[in-house]
Design an enzyme around this catalytic site. Structure first.
Site, mmCIF file in Angstrom:
data_model
loop_
_atom_site.group_PDB
_atom_site.id
_atom_site.type_symbol
_atom_site.label_atom_id
_atom_site.label_comp_id
_atom_site.label_asym_id
_atom_site.label_seq_id
_atom_site.Cartn_x
_atom_site.Cartn_y
_atom_site.Cartn_z
ATOM 1 N N ASP A 14 11.444 5.841 15.476
ATOM 2 C CA ASP A 14 10.768 6.410 16.653
ATOM 3 C C ASP A 14 9.251 6.232 16.699
ATOM 4 O OD1 ASP A 14 13.391 7.225 16.982
ATOM 5 O OD2 ASP A 14 12.988 9.338 16.631
ATOM 6 N N LYS A 76 18.730 6.292 20.800
ATOM 7 C CA LYS A 76 19.415 7.520 20.398
ATOM 8 C C LYS A 76 18.898 8.710 21.192
ATOM 9 C CE LYS A 76 16.371 8.514 16.440
ATOM 10 N NZ LYS A 76 15.934 9.860 16.761
ATOM 11 N N CYS A 108 13.015 13.923 13.394
ATOM 12 C CA CYS A 108 13.932 12.779 13.316
ATOM 13 C C CYS A 108 13.980 12.132 11.938
ATOM 14 C CB CYS A 108 13.583 11.755 14.399
ATOM 15 S SG CYS A 108 13.817 12.401 16.069
#
Length: 180
Positions: A14, A76, A108
């Site tokens: 991310d 995701k 995450c």
């Protein structure tokens, strides 16, 4: 245990355009993650990346994305990259060692690392290439990951362990391009 290039996959979590400006030291986290990707590519270590809800957080940083193939990026919505199944279904998921970089360390990254550990993987979190909006959250996440079995490492620790020895053309190339 040592980290071996032939058993490793680098996972970039991310590092997205709209999230990075909010990350404490985000520019350094991104630069260190890109360095890790470049070293991994030079040594033939596969790289996977995730994007958390890209409609809201934007796409992976353009400089980083340019270094990745389109099929290396997994979208995701769950915080853990493992939860939705695509990550461990990838061709590289058979590798037992996962080197992890990205954001946010306490969300995450943490949840993905805990799930990778639960799935029997050896996990190495690169502390100079993970970040959160607040340093306290990052620090607590690193402590928790370590307590649960992840090893906290630096980018150079990973590079030198992937290299393994100094008397090779690959070492000289990596030394010249990344370690000087």
């Amino acid at each position: 245990m040592r980290i071996h290039a032939l058993q490793s996959v680098l996972l970039v979590i991310d590092l997205q355009g709209r999230l990075l400006p909010a990350i404490e030291g985000g520019a350094a986290v991104l630069a260190n993650a890109i360095w890790m990707v470049d070293v991994a590519r030079a040594l033939g270590v596969p790289v996977l990346a995730t994007e958390q809800y890209p409609q809201g957080l934007g796409l992976t940083d353009a400089d980083l994305r340019a270094r990745l193939s389109d099929d290396a990026i997994i979208g995701k919505t769950h915080f853990s990259a493992v939860s939705e199944g695509a990550l461990l279904a990838s061709a590289h998921a058979v590798r037992k060692q996962w080197v992890v970089v990205g954001t946010e360390a306490h969300v995450c990254v943490l949840q993905t690392v805990l799930d990778l550990l639960a799935a029997g993987r050896e996990v190495f979190v690169v502390d100079d290439a993970v970040g959160s909006r607040r340093a306290r959250d990052r620090d607590r996440a690193l402590q928790r990951m370590e307590k649960n079995g992840a090893e906290i490492v630096t980018r150079e620790m990973v590079a030198f362990e992937w290299l393994g020895q100094a008397d090779t053309p690959v070492f000289r190339d990596v030394l010249k391009r990344f370690l000087r």
